[in-house]
Design a protein around this motif. Sequence first.
Motif, mmCIF file in Angstrom:
data_model
loop_
_atom_site.group_PDB
_atom_site.id
_atom_site.type_symbol
_atom_site.label_atom_id
_atom_site.label_comp_id
_atom_site.label_asym_id
_atom_site.label_seq_id
_atom_site.Cartn_x
_atom_site.Cartn_y
_atom_site.Cartn_z
ATOM 1 N N PHE A 15 -24.673 -69.431 34.910
ATOM 2 C CA PHE A 15 -23.502 -69.949 35.616
ATOM 3 C C PHE A 15 -22.622 -70.748 34.667
ATOM 4 C CE2 PHE A 15 -21.378 -73.469 37.722
ATOM 5 C CZ PHE A 15 -20.662 -72.818 38.728
ATOM 6 N N PHE A 16 -23.205 -71.709 33.954
ATOM 7 C CA PHE A 16 -22.403 -72.545 33.063
ATOM 8 C C PHE A 16 -21.891 -71.763 31.852
ATOM 9 C CE2 PHE A 16 -24.632 -76.034 35.315
ATOM 10 C CZ PHE A 16 -23.524 -76.786 35.651
ATOM 11 N N SER A 17 -22.656 -70.781 31.427
ATOM 12 C CA SER A 17 -22.187 -69.927 30.340
ATOM 13 C C SER A 17 -20.930 -69.179 30.761
ATOM 14 C CB SER A 17 -23.284 -68.934 29.943
ATOM 15 O OG SER A 17 -22.819 -68.052 28.942
ATOM 16 N N GLY A 18 -20.925 -68.691 32.007
ATOM 17 C CA GLY A 18 -19.769 -67.961 32.492
ATOM 18 C C GLY A 18 -18.567 -68.845 32.765
ATOM 19 N N VAL A 19 -18.804 -69.986 33.413
ATOM 20 C CA VAL A 19 -17.691 -70.857 33.776
ATOM 21 C C VAL A 19 -17.056 -71.499 32.555
ATOM 22 C CG1 VAL A 19 -18.918 -73.050 34.095
ATOM 23 C CG2 VAL A 19 -16.979 -72.506 35.563
ATOM 24 N N ALA A 20 -17.839 -71.658 31.481
ATOM 25 C CA ALA A 20 -17.299 -72.254 30.253
ATOM 26 C C ALA A 20 -16.313 -71.325 29.564
ATOM 27 C CB ALA A 20 -18.441 -72.606 29.298
ATOM 28 N N ARG A 21 -16.390 -70.026 29.868
ATOM 29 C CA ARG A 21 -15.483 -69.060 29.253
ATOM 30 C C ARG A 21 -14.228 -68.816 30.089
ATOM 31 N NH1 ARG A 21 -20.506 -66.330 28.345
ATOM 32 N NH2 ARG A 21 -20.066 -64.961 30.115
ATOM 33 N N GLU A 22 -14.189 -69.385 31.282
ATOM 34 C CA GLU A 22 -13.055 -69.181 32.172
ATOM 35 C C GLU A 22 -12.041 -70.315 32.055
ATOM 36 O OE1 GLU A 22 -14.632 -68.746 36.080
ATOM 37 O OE2 GLU A 22 -15.621 -66.831 35.664
ATOM 38 N N LYS A 23 -10.891 -70.109 32.656
ATOM 39 C CA LYS A 23 -9.868 -71.143 32.690
ATOM 40 C C LYS A 23 -10.352 -72.315 33.539
ATOM 41 C CE LYS A 23 -4.995 -71.936 33.861
ATOM 42 N NZ LYS A 23 -3.746 -71.314 34.396
#
Length: 218
Positions: A15-23
């Motif tokens: 989850f945090f890996s994905g959200v860190a790559r988003e705006k």
Amino acid sequence: MFFGLKDLFLHPDAFFSGVAREKVNLVPPLIILVAGILLTLLPLVIALGYYSLTASLNLANIGWGVTIGNWLCYYVLTPLVTWGVMFLGAYGISRVLDGKGSLAATVQNIGYGMMPWVISVFGWVIFSGIIFIVAYMVPSVVGPLDVYANYGYGIVSNIGLIILFWEWYLWILAIQHTHRFTFRKAAAVSIVPVMIVIWLTIPVQAWIESLRMIITGS
């Protein structure tokens, strides 16, 4: 990011890996925080409703004013202070250690880490509702409400430690992916703000409990 919140429970690292790559989007974590605060106020509303139906004269007691004030100060301000201390501490220390994440991203991801607190608040609301409903409908079976309320406080205190470690784990992951650290380095960064949060909240909780005992004479 609400559609992916289930991964915050099942696969927090992903989850945090994905959200860190988003705006960066501060709306979801802000809604999480506000929802937790509103849920926190529900047991107070339930208690006021219960006593207004069973012993309305109790509402005139000066102790109610103190109790409500303490409730608002501790249970509303504490999550705000926790969030603030965590993202400021995490961001400040991370920048010193050459972290790559922005302040906004740190605020966002630390906010997601507050979710365990919201879950614990929801459970406490359910417990409070059941106790007050049963106490109102079958007082002869339930007995003194204080006994059950104190039992609930004991459960919450024990669960609170589990919630704290759960939050700590999520905050470590948030720092790790936000600032591109190793897990160990992120854990080291998180120690100082977490210790500050504990140092700020435990004395306040003890003070409120002491004041409650003085008011109720217990």
